[in-house]
Motif scaffolding. Structure first.
Motif, short mmCIF file in Angstrom:
data_model
loop_
_atom_site.label_atom_id
_atom_site.label_comp_id
_atom_site.label_asym_id
_atom_site.label_seq_id
_atom_site.Cartn_x
_atom_site.Cartn_y
_atom_site.Cartn_z
N THR A 273 0.79 -1.23 0.00
CA THR A 273 0.00 0.00 0.00
C THR A 273 0.82 1.28 0.00
O THR A 273 0.27 2.35 -0.27
CB THR A 273 -0.95 0.02 1.20
N TYR A 300 -10.62 -1.47 1.46
CA TYR A 300 -11.91 -0.83 1.19
C TYR A 300 -12.90 -1.10 2.33
O TYR A 300 -13.62 -0.21 2.78
CB TYR A 300 -12.47 -1.36 -0.12
N ASN A 304 -12.12 2.39 4.02
CA ASN A 304 -12.41 2.98 2.71
C ASN A 304 -12.52 4.51 2.75
O ASN A 304 -12.47 5.15 1.71
CB ASN A 304 -13.67 2.37 2.10
N ALA A 305 -12.66 5.07 3.93
CA ALA A 305 -12.73 6.53 4.02
C ALA A 305 -11.38 7.16 4.35
O ALA A 305 -11.25 8.36 4.42
CB ALA A 305 -13.76 6.94 5.08
N ALA A 307 -6.93 7.55 4.29
CA ALA A 307 -5.87 7.88 3.33
C ALA A 307 -5.34 6.64 2.64
O ALA A 307 -4.93 6.70 1.47
CB ALA A 307 -4.74 8.60 4.06
N ASP A 308 -5.34 5.49 3.34
CA ASP A 308 -4.84 4.25 2.74
C ASP A 308 -5.61 3.93 1.46
O ASP A 308 -5.02 3.59 0.44
CB ASP A 308 -5.00 3.08 3.71
N TRP A 309 -6.93 4.03 1.51
CA TRP A 309 -7.75 3.69 0.35
C TRP A 309 -7.56 4.71 -0.76
O TRP A 309 -7.43 4.35 -1.93
CB TRP A 309 -9.22 3.57 0.74
N ALA A 310 -7.51 5.97 -0.43
CA ALA A 310 -7.33 7.01 -1.45
C ALA A 310 -6.00 6.82 -2.18
O ALA A 310 -5.94 6.92 -3.42
CB ALA A 310 -7.38 8.39 -0.79
N TYR A 311 -4.95 6.52 -1.44
CA TYR A 311 -3.63 6.32 -2.05
C TYR A 311 -3.62 5.04 -2.88
O TYR A 311 -3.06 4.99 -3.99
CB TYR A 311 -2.55 6.25 -0.98
N LYS A 313 -6.08 3.59 -4.44
CA LYS A 313 -6.79 3.76 -5.71
C LYS A 313 -5.85 4.33 -6.78
O LYS A 313 -5.81 3.84 -7.91
CB LYS A 313 -7.99 4.69 -5.52
N ASP A 314 -5.10 5.36 -6.43
CA ASP A 314 -4.17 5.96 -7.38
C ASP A 314 -3.05 4.97 -7.74
O ASP A 314 -2.64 4.88 -8.91
CB ASP A 314 -3.57 7.23 -6.79
#
Length: 452
Positions: A273, A300, A304-305, A307-311, A313-314
């Motif tokens: 991650t 997720y 899912n809310a 920073a781990d999930w946001a990063y 995804k990119d």
């Protein structure tokens, strides 16, 4: 036995072939041949040995390359409480139920990457769900026994005896320090029957919280992303496992660690991650074609809310652009078994081509979890001979059977869905639409109903 397929997914070419007949040997559990329905003009559709799936899409059984059958959702019970308050008997009974739910969802193979405090129970469970006379239904089951981690890097931990590992003798992993202990741990696990070795390279998130709470003075050391093993320890684990023909999975997150692991010959990276673009370049262009298992589902589901999930995804989108080698593994367990298809759904939501995702979940799954005996020049020669020998392969064992492709000589791990992939991919892979499940020539689900 003959299976009539209205549409058949070819996991090599990514094409769908219409109106095929799959002939399966009930003795060996192998696919004997596949031919157009038009070439069988005298087929008896009323025969009990004919399964009519002409209105459905037929494909190889799905593979989840990262599960924990001995865990159940953290929304029900925390990881720490599962380890310290549930007996191995209770956890094993749960694992039996999880295995059945997984199989009926269309997952005919899984790789279990650690019992998380349930000791060697996965090896016993594998015996019970393997072979033609299995005691209880379940998927083809590759096991890693206990993850190996260095002292001080994993829970559960006691608030009273802070210098001791585990709680009342219960540890989430097997601890090993130094080259000799790491080599010994690998040999012990392979000697006990492990199909894989899992090395816990990054500190466990629950342990971060414990360390921060007990120290009470600084959260920074507890949350630092670091390589917990030293390089010589990692090298001896990977080399020792490979000497015995066993692959190594690494629980790893940060870029520098992952680049080191790839240089040492690791086989799969789990999570990853905190990789950066330079690390993805190394992952995507290494000579060995190391698999990345992004475990989107567990991130997720639990965060899912954040920073781990946001990063992530990119990062996943960047990996798609670079052509990173991936397989589907959701870290299933912290979210419900039987909902393994969430990983495929998330991959397509994040931009992956759905046909490619189907390949990652079938042929890619086999290429990921299979033993080293299928790799290299010898493995390639073995692969080419598969279609030449259709008898006498019953004794190789469940986990040395080739699968993931609907092709002559491969194991008859076959599923069917009532869904329409073009119109609703997520619906097509959902457990509710999986109407037929066969593993190694034995039918476990027919017309949407369990036969086990």
């Amino acid at each position: 036995m003959k299976i009539l397929a209205g549409r058949l997914f070819d996991s090599e070419s990514l094409e769908f072939i219409s109106n095929q007949v799959i002939t399966v040997s009930e003795k060996t559990g192998l696919i004997q041949r596949i031919e157009p329905l038009s070439e069988e003009p005298h087929l008896d559709f009323s025969s009990p040995n004919v399964i009519d799936l002409r209105s459905q899409t037929v494909l190889p059984g799905f593979v989840d390359t990262h599960v924990h059958l001995f865990l159940h959702p953290y929304a029900e019970t925390s990881w720490n409480d599962q380890n310290t308050q549930e007996t191995i008997v209770e956890r094993t009974v749960r694992a039996v139920n999880h295995a059945k739910a997984t199989l009926l969802a269309g997952y005919t193979t899984v790789r279990d990457l650690g019992t998380e405090g349930a000791e060697d129970a996965d090896i016993a469970l594998r015996k019970c769900i393997s072979g033609p006379n299995a005691l209880t239904p379940g998927p083809r089951y590759f096991v890693a026994n206990r993850a190996i981690a260095p002292t001080g890097s994993y829970g559960p931990k006691s608030n009273i005896h802070v210098g001791k590992e585990g709680v009342e003798g219960i540890c989430g992993v097997e601890f090993a320090d130094g080259v000799d202990e790491c080599r010994r741990a690998v040999r012990r696990q392979i000697g006990a029957g492990a199909d894989w070795i899992k090395a816990g390279i990054s500190q466990h998130r629950d342990y971060y919280r414990f360390r921060s709470r007990v120290a009470g003075v600084s959260k920074k050391p507890a949350a630092t992303s670091m390589m917990t093993f030293q390089g010589d320890e990692l090298k001896v684990m990977i080399d020792s496992a490979h000497q015995y023909g066993v692959k190594v999975a690494a629980h790893a997150t940060e870029a520098r660690t992952i680049k080191t692991l790839i240089s040492l010959g690791v086989d799969t990276i789990e999570h990853g991650t905190a990789m950066d673009e330079a690390c993805l370049d190394v992952l995507s262009n290494n000579a060995k074609d190391v698999f990345w298992i992004p475990t989107l589902s567990v991130i997720y589901t639990l965060r899912n809310a954040g920073a781990d999930w946001a990063y992530l995804k990119d990062l996943f989108n960047l990996a798609l652009q670079k052509g990173s080698r991936m397989a589907c593994g959701g870290d299933t367990g912290p979210f419900p078994h039987g909902e393994n298809a969430l990983e495929m759904k998330l991959m397509t939501r994040l931009g992956a081509d759905w046909k490619r995702v189907l390949q990652w979940a079938t042929l890619g799954g086999w290429e990921c979890v299979r033993s080293l005996g299928w790799e290299g020049k010898d493995g390639h020669a073995r692969f080419l001979k598969v279609t030449e020998c259709l008898e006498g392969r019953e004794d190789v064992g469940d986990n040395e059977m080739p699968f993931g492709i609907l092709k002559q000589g491969f194991s008859a791990d076959i599923i069917a869905t009532k869904g329409d992939f073009e119109k609703d991919f997520e619906g097509a892979v959902s457990a509710a639409n999986i109407s037929f499940v066969m593993k190694c020539g034995r039918v476990y689900k027919l017309d949407g109903r369990s036969l086990c």
